[in-house]
Design an enzyme around this catalytic site. Structure first.
Site, PDB file in Angstrom:
ATOM      1  N   THR A 156       0.864  -1.183   0.000  1.00  0.00           N
ATOM      2  CA  THR A 156       0.000   0.000   0.000  1.00  0.00           C
ATOM      3  C   THR A 156       0.900   1.232   0.000  1.00  0.00           C
ATOM      4  OG1 THR A 156      -0.226  -0.246   2.395  1.00  0.00           O
ATOM      5  CG2 THR A 156      -2.032  -1.070   1.037  1.00  0.00           C
ATOM      6  N   LYS A 179       4.063  -6.962   4.441  1.00  0.00           N
ATOM      7  CA  LYS A 179       3.820  -5.595   4.004  1.00  0.00           C
ATOM      8  C   LYS A 179       3.489  -4.742   5.214  1.00  0.00           C
ATOM      9  CE  LYS A 179       0.489  -3.519   3.354  1.00  0.00           C
ATOM     10  NZ  LYS A 179      -0.163  -2.413   4.179  1.00  0.00           N
ATOM     11  N   THR A 190       1.875  -8.094  12.880  1.00  0.00           N
ATOM     12  CA  THR A 190       1.983  -6.766  12.316  1.00  0.00           C
ATOM     13  C   THR A 190       1.590  -6.763  10.854  1.00  0.00           C
ATOM     14  OG1 THR A 190       3.420  -4.882  11.955  1.00  0.00           O
ATOM     15  CG2 THR A 190       4.434  -7.029  11.762  1.00  0.00           C
TER      16      THR A 190
END
Length: 394
Positions: A156, A179, A190
């Site tokens: 992203t 990511k 995470t």
């Protein structure tokens, strides 16, 4: 034993795995936005850890449910939309995605985990996503390039894909990608990460090994104090090597790959100019060590001082003093990049002696009370964080 880690390949390094990443049209930019990782077996053990945020995205709720059987055939991941805070319709979308993957693979939806990342509060463009499943399944391959495409498709605000792999001297392998660039303060996981191994391992052992590995890696990354709605770490074991390692060896290899991914996540954190290790020693308990390290790592005054390359130990002392842990100020010492600046309740050296001109910063806090310790991996807080976070993603 130290397990060497490489970054030129990821989830497809272990035998028995294929992956792909395609542009499904979820993102208007036309970049890669849909990934698929498939376990071809012969075994299908799996485990996962998820966000502790009570506002859990629909794919987290779906994947938590299917992981109760500790077996997976595939993981499908999309960027361009988090499918979080989308109500019952969002959960139906996650279910429909798993059913479509199951259809093209000839498996059951309960064997498919779903992960999403992107803006919170918006439904996914399901026609594009479901059509993309056909495309990504057709592109599946066991090559390093296929694994890189999968790692790229989940980005992203990340600036680079993040992957890692290791081959154990015993002849089995671990690989993975992750990511994340913001909203990193996990509590068990995470952002999004998929790990793979061709070790032959029972589901219960795999679950314990993953939890032990994430406890000292993903759960110790704290960039901005924000626990995402979508945090997920999954591990799939194919058993294709035919080798059954002991639990300690498996945990060590998973930890090595996970830590490398964590350091890549930190290096790519939004607006970061410093890579900071907050090391706590001399705590009465591990929980106390974690509380102190995380409090210092999340403190905005500490972070902004580090951005200014100012070794301001006073801000560190302030932060650690409010942690939910036993602390005796007269026993604490604080060192920054090898220079002890505070010890036994008073100044030990002029702070100008600590050099913060480089990117790497190590803060060592000795509480002087016991034998427990930990390390939390964090960053500074710069103007770039605000600029990059204007395009917030989960």
């Amino acid at each position: 034993m130290t397990v060497p880690v490489r970054r030129d390949a990821g989830v497809t390094v272990p035998a028995g795995f294929r992956a792909a990443g395609v542009a499904a049209g979820i993102k208007a930019s036309g970049v890669l936005d849909l990934a698929l990782v498939v376990n071809d077996g012969p075994r299908d053990a799996a485990a996962g850890v998820f966000t502790r945020n009570v506002v859990k995205a629909a794919p987290v709720l779906w994947s938590q449910e299917v992981l109760k059987q500790r077996r997976l055939r595939a993981v499908v991941l999309n960027s361009g939309g988090a499918n979080a805070a989308t109500g019952p319709g969002g959960f139906q979308d996650a279910h429909a995605t798993a059913e479509k993957v199951a259809e093209v693979l000839g498996s059951g939806a309960i064997e498919v985990a779903v992960c999403s990342t992107g803006l919170i509060g918006e439904r996914l463009p399901m026609p594009a996503l479901l059509s993309g499943v056909d495309s990504v399944a057709a592109a599946l391959a066991g090559s390093a390039g296929a694994g890189l495409d999968a790692a790229t498709a989940v980005m992203t605000t990340d600036s680079v894909p993040k992957q890692a792999a290791a081959e154990h001297p015993g002849g089995w392998r671990v690989g993975g990608f992750a990511k994340g660039a913001g909203m990193l303060a996990p509590n068990l996981a995470t952002m999004l990460s998929v790990l793979t191994t061709d070790a032959e391992v029972e589901p219960e052992v795999l679950d314990r090994a993953l939890r032990a590995a994430t406890a000292v890696t993903f759960d110790r990354l704290d960039v901005d104090g924000g626990t995402s709605t979508n945090d997920t770490v999954l591990v799939l074991a194919s058993g294709a090597s035919g080798i059954r390692p002991d639990e300690a060896a498996l945990t060590e290899a998973l930890t090595a790959v996970a830590l490398d991914l964590v350091l890549q996540l930190r290096a790519d954190a939004e607006g970061a100019t410093k890579d900071v290790d907050v090391v706590v020693t001399g705590a009465e308990s591990t929980d106390d060590a974690i509380a102190v390290a995380r409090t210092v790592a999340e403190d905005n005054l500490v972070k902004t001082a580090l951005f200014g390359s100012d070794p301001n130990w006073g801000r560190i002392a302030m932060a650690l003093g409010r942690a939910a842990a036993r602390i005796d100020p007269d026993l604490v010492s604080i060192a920054i990049n090898g220079i002890t600046l505070f010890a036994k309740g008073t100044t030990a050296a002029d702070r100008s002696e600590a050099d913060l001109s480089g990117r790497a910063v190590e803060i060592v806090i000795d509480l002087g009370l016991g034998e427990a310790g930990t390390t939390v991996y964090t960053t500074d807080l710069s103007h770039g964080y605000v600029e990059e976070n204007s395009a917030y993603s989960s």
